[in-house]
Design a protein around this motif. Structure first.
Motif, PDB file in Angstrom:
ATOM      1  N   GLY A 196       0.822  -1.213   0.000  1.00 52.98           N
ATOM      2  CA  GLY A 196       0.000   0.000   0.000  1.00 52.98           C
ATOM      3  C   GLY A 196       0.848   1.252   0.000  1.00 52.98           C
ATOM      4  N   ALA A 197       1.910   1.235   0.809  1.00 49.99           N
ATOM      5  CA  ALA A 197       2.810   2.390   0.864  1.00 49.99           C
ATOM      6  C   ALA A 197       3.521   2.598  -0.463  1.00 49.99           C
ATOM      7  CB  ALA A 197       3.830   2.202   1.982  1.00 49.99           C
ATOM      8  N   ALA A 198       3.835   1.497  -1.166  1.00 51.66           N
ATOM      9  CA  ALA A 198       4.509   1.624  -2.460  1.00 51.66           C
ATOM     10  C   ALA A 198       3.636   2.358  -3.466  1.00 51.66           C
ATOM     11  CB  ALA A 198       4.872   0.241  -2.989  1.00 51.66           C
ATOM     12  N   LEU A 199       2.344   2.048  -3.487  1.00 54.08           N
ATOM     13  CA  LEU A 199       1.438   2.719  -4.416  1.00 54.08           C
ATOM     14  C   LEU A 199       1.248   4.185  -4.035  1.00 54.08           C
ATOM     15  CD1 LEU A 199      -0.467   2.657  -6.804  1.00 54.08           C
ATOM     16  CD2 LEU A 199      -2.259   1.770  -5.302  1.00 54.08           C
ATOM     17  N   ILE A 200       1.069   4.437  -2.759  1.00 55.48           N
ATOM     18  CA  ILE A 200       0.870   5.819  -2.319  1.00 55.48           C
ATOM     19  C   ILE A 200       2.138   6.640  -2.523  1.00 55.48           C
ATOM     20  CG2 ILE A 200       0.403   7.260  -0.289  1.00 55.48           C
ATOM     21  CD1 ILE A 200      -1.462   5.051   0.679  1.00 55.48           C
ATOM     22  N   ARG A 201       3.304   5.991  -2.350  1.00 52.98           N
ATOM     23  CA  ARG A 201       4.561   6.693  -2.571  1.00 52.98           C
ATOM     24  C   ARG A 201       4.687   7.141  -4.027  1.00 52.98           C
ATOM     25  NH1 ARG A 201       7.795   3.108  -0.312  1.00 52.98           N
ATOM     26  NH2 ARG A 201       8.175   2.001  -2.270  1.00 52.98           N
ATOM     27  N   GLU A 202       4.163   6.324  -4.951  1.00 54.20           N
ATOM     28  CA  GLU A 202       4.171   6.716  -6.357  1.00 54.20           C
ATOM     29  C   GLU A 202       3.374   8.005  -6.562  1.00 54.20           C
ATOM     30  OE1 GLU A 202       5.812   5.247  -8.677  1.00 54.20           O
ATOM     31  OE2 GLU A 202       5.945   3.081  -8.359  1.00 54.20           O
ATOM     32  N   ARG A 203       2.251   8.108  -5.874  1.00 50.67           N
ATOM     33  CA  ARG A 203       1.426   9.307  -6.009  1.00 50.67           C
ATOM     34  C   ARG A 203       2.104  10.517  -5.374  1.00 50.67           C
ATOM     35  NH1 ARG A 203      -4.274   6.600  -4.065  1.00 50.67           N
ATOM     36  NH2 ARG A 203      -4.774   5.448  -5.973  1.00 50.67           N
ATOM     37  N   GLU A 204       2.622  10.326  -4.188  1.00 52.39           N
ATOM     38  CA  GLU A 204       3.226  11.456  -3.473  1.00 52.39           C
ATOM     39  C   GLU A 204       4.465  11.983  -4.189  1.00 52.39           C
ATOM     40  OE1 GLU A 204       1.832  10.402   1.109  1.00 52.39           O
ATOM     41  OE2 GLU A 204       3.875   9.935   0.441  1.00 52.39           O
ATOM     42  N   HIS A 205       5.241  11.099  -4.829  1.00 52.25           N
ATOM     43  CA  HIS A 205       6.451  11.513  -5.531  1.00 52.25           C
ATOM     44  C   HIS A 205       6.182  11.918  -6.975  1.00 52.25           C
ATOM     45  CE1 HIS A 205       9.120   9.001  -2.569  1.00 52.25           C
ATOM     46  NE2 HIS A 205       8.500  10.017  -1.993  1.00 52.25           N
ATOM     47  N   GLY A 206       4.952  11.726  -7.426  1.00 55.24           N
ATOM     48  CA  GLY A 206       4.603  12.105  -8.791  1.00 55.24           C
ATOM     49  C   GLY A 206       5.049  11.121  -9.845  1.00 55.24           C
ATOM     50  N   THR A 207       5.551   9.952  -9.446  1.00 57.60           N
ATOM     51  CA  THR A 207       6.026   8.977 -10.435  1.00 57.60           C
ATOM     52  C   THR A 207       4.899   8.152 -11.035  1.00 57.60           C
ATOM     53  OG1 THR A 207       6.470   7.439  -8.621  1.00 57.60           O
ATOM     54  CG2 THR A 207       8.315   8.786  -9.411  1.00 57.60           C
ATOM     55  N   ILE A 208       3.698   8.274 -10.487  1.00 51.94           N
ATOM     56  CA  ILE A 208       2.571   7.531 -11.060  1.00 51.94           C
ATOM     57  C   ILE A 208       2.285   8.013 -12.479  1.00 51.94           C
ATOM     58  CG2 ILE A 208       0.819   9.106 -10.138  1.00 51.94           C
ATOM     59  CD1 ILE A 208       0.532   5.283 -10.363  1.00 51.94           C
ATOM     60  N   GLU A 209       2.533   9.332 -12.726  1.00 54.93           N
ATOM     61  CA  GLU A 209       2.339   9.872 -14.068  1.00 54.93           C
ATOM     62  C   GLU A 209       3.344   9.274 -15.048  1.00 54.93           C
ATOM     63  OE1 GLU A 209       2.378  11.662 -11.352  1.00 54.93           O
ATOM     64  OE2 GLU A 209       0.357  12.533 -11.254  1.00 54.93           O
ATOM     65  N   HIS A 210       4.547   9.005 -14.569  1.00 52.83           N
ATOM     66  CA  HIS A 210       5.546   8.378 -15.431  1.00 52.83           C
ATOM     67  C   HIS A 210       5.091   6.980 -15.847  1.00 52.83           C
ATOM     68  CE1 HIS A 210       8.790  11.084 -13.350  1.00 52.83           C
ATOM     69  NE2 HIS A 210       7.942  11.767 -14.085  1.00 52.83           N
ATOM     70  N   LEU A 211       4.511   6.262 -14.912  1.00 54.35           N
ATOM     71  CA  LEU A 211       4.047   4.914 -15.238  1.00 54.35           C
ATOM     72  C   LEU A 211       2.903   4.950 -16.242  1.00 54.35           C
ATOM     73  CD1 LEU A 211       4.082   3.254 -11.680  1.00 54.35           C
ATOM     74  CD2 LEU A 211       5.717   2.895 -13.531  1.00 54.35           C
TER      75      LEU A 211
END
Length: 375
Positions: A196-211
């Motif tokens: 869960g933290a891994a997914l939320i960390r993607e959002r907080e760091h803005g890397t979810i847009e990269h994915l």
């Protein structure tokens, strides 16, 4: 398929790199599988130890002295005399767990064949210690009175010979139980939290847009998070089982570690999927923690790792069969405690496979919706 596996592998390496770069999570994993296991195993004991005992002795006879002299450490502390008017205040303050009260002419009544009463006040706040301690004190009193009346200090012969053979834990040592159960419960907790933290960390760091702009599918992203975080948990759990439980605490492991690891991998698919599912309903770590907390409490407390499933209401037992933690606890206990083989635990393995597939598919569907709404 080859491209899918390649993407999953490379994304998993990225997850491991992100985990390595997060010192808070590294410290959490280290603490949970080392200090937490050791402190809980050695501190949270289920047996009676160093229980405080006081007494009010109106008789002051040889028999009462004999009984008090048989109440010995390490089960009980040495009995302390108190006045009758101090009993309530001392128990209200939690100073003593047990208070014995011997009536006047106690020894004379015993020798005359009468049945004098001994009052045993018990602080039942801690139920396990109170119940077991009261039974031990009753046994001590009965044995000492019987020896005193017969004038023979040898063990009184019984009409039957009851031979008690504790299996799998000969000394009834709670450390053997609590240390292994702590590892099992920590696998559940960290599996949910890390993914869960891994997914939320993607959002907080803005890397979810990269994915989202990369040629990868939601299933590849999800499976990568599962195998990467699951690998870290499995390695930490096996090392904890070896270094902390077996080496430091001296607890033997009866069964096959490879079989335990196999079942743990199957179990991790379901609980890591659950972690991702919960993370899709939240936007920050505080929200995720508040949502995950009640789920983890129910999964751990009602899985059979703390209290036996048989002691729960039947309807609750039936509901908890839908939780993968229930089957994982039964599977792990059978292997690590009783040395069971595949022929014994295959049913739990099959159920865990089914539940893992169900949790994974539900989580994947929710994750795809979340990814689609973020585009």
């Amino acid at each position: 398929m080859q491209q899918w596996l390649s993407n999953v592998f490379r994304l998993g390496l990225k997850e491991l790199s992100s985990l390595r770069a997060d010192p808070a999570l590294i410290i959490l994993i280290f603490y949970v599988f080392t200090l937490a296991v050791y402190s809980v195993a050695t501190g949270a004991k289920l047996e009676v130890a160093n229980a405080s005992v006081a007494y009010v002795d109106y008789d002051r006879s040889a028999l009462t002295g004999r009984i008090l002299g048989a109440i010995l450490p390490p089960t009980f502390n040495a009995p302390e005399p108190i006045a009758a008017n101090q009993v309530d205040s001392m128990m209200d303050s939690g100073r003593y767990v047990f208070v014995l009260s011997f009536p006047p002419s106690f020894e004379a009544d015993v020798l005359a064949g009468r049945q004098p009463q001994i009052q045993l006040n018990v602080d039942a706040t801690a139920m396990a210690q109170a119940g077991n301690g009261a039974v031990f004190l009753q046994q001590i009193i009965s044995e000492e009175v019987a020896k005193f009346v017969s004038g023979d200090d040898s063990t009184t012969a019984m009409p039957i010979n009851l031979v008690v053979t504790p299996k799998f834990n000969p000394n009834l040592n709670s450390v053997w139980f609590s240390s292994v159960m702590q590892i099992i419960n920590n696998i559940t907790i960290l599996s949910v939290l890390l993914t869960g933290a891994a997914l939320i960390r993607e959002r907080e760091h803005g890397t979810i847009e990269h994915l989202l702009v990369m040629p990868v599918s939601p299933s590849e992203i999800m499976v990568a998070k599962i195998w990467a975080n699951g690998l870290a948990i499995i390695i930490a759990a096996v090392l904890s089982l070896w270094l902390v439980v077996q080496t430091l605490l001296g607890v033997p492991v009866a069964g096959s570690i490879p079989l335990f690891v196999t079942g743990s991998v199957l179990y991790l698919v379901s609980v890591t999927g659950l972690g991702i599912l919960l993370a899709t309903f939240t936007t920050s770590m505080p929200q995720f923690g508040l949502l995950a907390l009640p789920v983890l409490v129910i999964m751990n407390l009602l899985s059979g790792s703390i209290t036996p499933m048989e002691s729960m209401p039947v309807w609750l037992q039936n509901i908890m069969q839908a939780s993968p933690s229930t089957h994982f606890v039964a599977f792990a206990q059978a292997i690590l405690y009783r040395g069971a083989g595949l022929e014994t635990v295959w049913v739990d393995l099959v159920v865990m496979v089914g539940l893992s597939a169900l949790f994974f598919l539900v989580s994947l569907k929710r994750f795809r919706l979340t990814m689609a709404s973020s585009r």
